[in-house]
Design an enzyme around this catalytic site. Sequence first.
Site, PDB file in Angstrom:
ATOM      1  N   GLU A   1       0.836  -1.203   0.000  1.00  0.00           N
ATOM      2  CA  GLU A   1       0.000   0.000   0.000  1.00  0.00           C
ATOM      3  C   GLU A   1       0.873   1.256   0.000  1.00  0.00           C
ATOM      4  OE1 GLU A   1      -2.170  -0.948   3.534  1.00  0.00           O
ATOM      5  OE2 GLU A   1      -2.978  -2.758   2.604  1.00  0.00           O
TER       6      GLU A   1
ATOM      7  N   GLU B   1      -5.158  -6.067   2.786  1.00  0.00           N
ATOM      8  CA  GLU B   1      -4.080  -6.943   3.261  1.00  0.00           C
ATOM      9  C   GLU B   1      -4.374  -8.413   3.002  1.00  0.00           C
ATOM     10  OE1 GLU B   1      -5.250  -4.426   5.047  1.00  0.00           O
ATOM     11  OE2 GLU B   1      -3.535  -3.124   5.457  1.00  0.00           O
TER      12      GLU B   1
ATOM     13  N   GLN C   1       2.288  -1.677   5.862  1.00  0.00           N
ATOM     14  CA  GLN C   1       2.670  -0.363   6.380  1.00  0.00           C
ATOM     15  C   GLN C   1       3.131  -0.432   7.838  1.00  0.00           C
ATOM     16  OE1 GLN C   1      -0.428   2.483   5.591  1.00  0.00           O
ATOM     17  NE2 GLN C   1       0.298   2.723   3.501  1.00  0.00           N
ATOM     18  N   PHE C   2       2.422  -1.222   8.598  1.00  0.00           N
ATOM     19  CA  PHE C   2       2.758  -1.425  10.006  1.00  0.00           C
ATOM     20  C   PHE C   2       2.626  -2.918  10.290  1.00  0.00           C
ATOM     21  CE2 PHE C   2       1.697   2.988   9.854  1.00  0.00           C
ATOM     22  CZ  PHE C   2       2.459   3.606  10.838  1.00  0.00           C
TER      23      PHE C   2
ATOM     24  N   ASP D   1       1.476  -4.286  12.696  1.00  0.00           N
ATOM     25  CA  ASP D   1       0.185  -4.535  13.351  1.00  0.00           C
ATOM     26  C   ASP D   1      -0.884  -4.969  12.340  1.00  0.00           C
ATOM     27  OD1 ASP D   1       0.740  -2.735  16.121  1.00  0.00           O
ATOM     28  OD2 ASP D   1       1.763  -2.091  14.318  1.00  0.00           O
ATOM     29  N   PHE D   2      -0.720  -4.543  11.084  1.00  0.00           N
ATOM     30  CA  PHE D   2      -1.735  -4.868  10.075  1.00  0.00           C
ATOM     31  C   PHE D   2      -1.621  -6.311   9.588  1.00  0.00           C
ATOM     32  CE2 PHE D   2      -1.548  -0.138   8.573  1.00  0.00           C
ATOM     33  CZ  PHE D   2      -1.946   0.269   9.829  1.00  0.00           C
TER      34      PHE D   2
ATOM     35  N   MET E   1      -2.232  -8.849  11.074  1.00  0.00           N
ATOM     36  CA  MET E   1      -3.344  -9.676  11.540  1.00  0.00           C
ATOM     37  C   MET E   1      -4.345  -9.934  10.418  1.00  0.00           C
ATOM     38  SD  MET E   1      -1.875  -8.857  14.394  1.00  0.00           S
ATOM     39  CE  MET E   1      -2.193  -7.450  15.433  1.00  0.00           C
TER      40      MET E   1
ATOM     41  N   HIS F   1      -0.361   0.570  16.311  1.00  0.00           N
ATOM     42  CA  HIS F   1       0.692   0.849  15.342  1.00  0.00           C
ATOM     43  C   HIS F   1       2.088   0.720  15.963  1.00  0.00           C
ATOM     44  CE1 HIS F   1      -2.767   2.680  13.331  1.00  0.00           C
ATOM     45  NE2 HIS F   1      -2.075   2.730  12.223  1.00  0.00           N
TER      46      HIS F   1
END
Lengths: 326, 327
Positions: free
Chosen positions: A29, A60, A82-83, A85-86, A88, A129
């Site tokens: 992204e 994602e 991007q992070f 955390d994403f 998941m 994040h």
Amino acid sequence: MREITYANAIKEAMVQEMRSNEDVFILGEDIGVFGGAFGVTSGMLDEFGPERVRNTPISESAISGCAVGAAMMGMRPILELQFSDFVMIALDNIVNQAAKMRYMFGGKTHVPMVVRLPSGSGLGMAAQHSQSLEAWMAHVPGLIVIQPSTPYDAKGLMKTAINNDNPVIFYEHKGLYNSKSDVPEDEYDIPLGVADVKKEGEDLTVIATGIMVQRSLQAAEQLEKEGISIEVIDPRTLVPLDKETIIESVIKTNRALVVYEAVERSGYGAEIASLIGESEAFDFLDAPISRLGGIATPIPYNPSLEKAAVPQVEDIIEKVKSIVQK
Amino acid sequence: MVNNLEETIYSNQQMKKMLTDMMLIRSFEEAVEKLFQEGKIPGTMHLCIGQEATAVGACAALTDEDKITSTHRGHGHSIAKGAEIKPMMAELLGKATGYGKGKGGSMHIADLTIGNLGANGIVAAGLPIGTGAALASQMKKKGYVVLCFFGDGAANEGAFHEALNLASIWNLPVVFFCENNQYGMSGPVKEMVNIEHISDRAKSYGIPGFTINGNDVIEVAKATQEAVDRARSGEGPTLIEAETYRWRGHSRSDARKYRTREEEKDWRNTKDPISKFKERLIEESILTEKEFLEIQKTIDTEIHEAVSFAEESPEPSLDTLEVDIYV
């Protein structure tokens, strides 16, 4: 030798691999004109074009599965999230698909893909994040997990990751992107499962990962002034893990402290601590093996609270002293 | 959609092959059911009896180089794409000679050499993976098309929506093929979706969508061929919804309380894809009853041999436990 940043070291490895192997491409992204959330891919669109620097929708689930399918068909995708955390939202494709396919299919496929995950706290980005969930990935058979702490290691390990035939999870620390060190312009790779002794010492072995390597080295400098000499080991790759280097060091120093940013409970540091406890180093220990990890809390927004949630240089110094001076 | 056999593009031989493949799938599934009842198959299995026309019709439109992604109910897809039934049966029995060397089982049969990128235990997982395989085809100008099988239940997963959007914006050579067998496990599609047709969702992603009779193998083959031709000529993805019916329960121990026996009887008696197609071929003098019986006899032998092969095959050695986790 010239100095470049951790972010540029990662980019340089990707660019060099994309120049030499047309099967390598990157998707993610805002990685095109924008250059990625942390600028890691800036300029890559100009050199390689939108076919190989694929700007994706915020999907994602689709883009991670797309990377799996492309990898099965002979491509070598690099997926930037991007992070971390994403991840998941992408985990099904990583854990249920990429990690297991070769095994389930009787060895008749392989999934050479790299998933780049900017992780860690310290940037005021709060609980969704800022996480460090590398232990989740290290728990899954079939995944390679890499966590470089310096620009030099980041470049060499990225080259290794891209050329590895397994799915590779590549943790990048957001707080390290602007850190600089000497990095050769030429291509080089760093093998998996080879730890790096970042500093030699006599009194205690610190095994640190990610940004905690830098903090441990800073702590080592301070401790040196007080007559305490610590050895700092960076495993660099969690899976596979270089057990020998860690065990040999603890046999030498007789004390071990594992320092990691992730929540201390059930973190990867627990794995390293167990490994030492179960090894021949146990008989050489002059103190219990200790862990210093993050507090079991979501990462808070307020800068003071955020700092208090994960180990800082002073915490490492204090912990080392408490072990050595016991 | 045209149903008249005279207007089909298929030769008599091709149509007999379609019938044979459907019969083979059904006989395979019946043998699996029996082996399961005898306790010879560990875990569970998902039978596709009643849905043979979707697998065979869709794969009839594909070349050997084209790829499929399959589902938990994937035995029919594998056979229709050209899998050998001996290693399939061996895999179901967990044997070393199986497609996955006994490590994958029913939900993970794959054979990349014939373009089967795998059955999948995760609902809708094949759509993003198939999209990625289609991306590889486009980027490397390979020319192959990918067909993703999935069920009506998968159409409510995020992966379905994300994959259709991604394939559409990148104009990828992929066909999204929904086998709407009316139930996602026990959930009736009419309760789980508030639109008339799952294919209506194609519009949201700017691609064509069709609903077809999934129990008519010729209709399936023709509709899929159109979609495959579009994909191959660079016109992008298509969503096909093929309406069909799963005769058996979802998997093991399903009392089927969520539907009536009358409904089941109606699908079996009036919409059986095999007997309907057989009757048509006989009516059009393409097939004789005698030939039909001969085909069944050959299949019975083939199935018998596959079961024997599977039963006589060795168990995987325990020292293979940690093999093939990493390259």
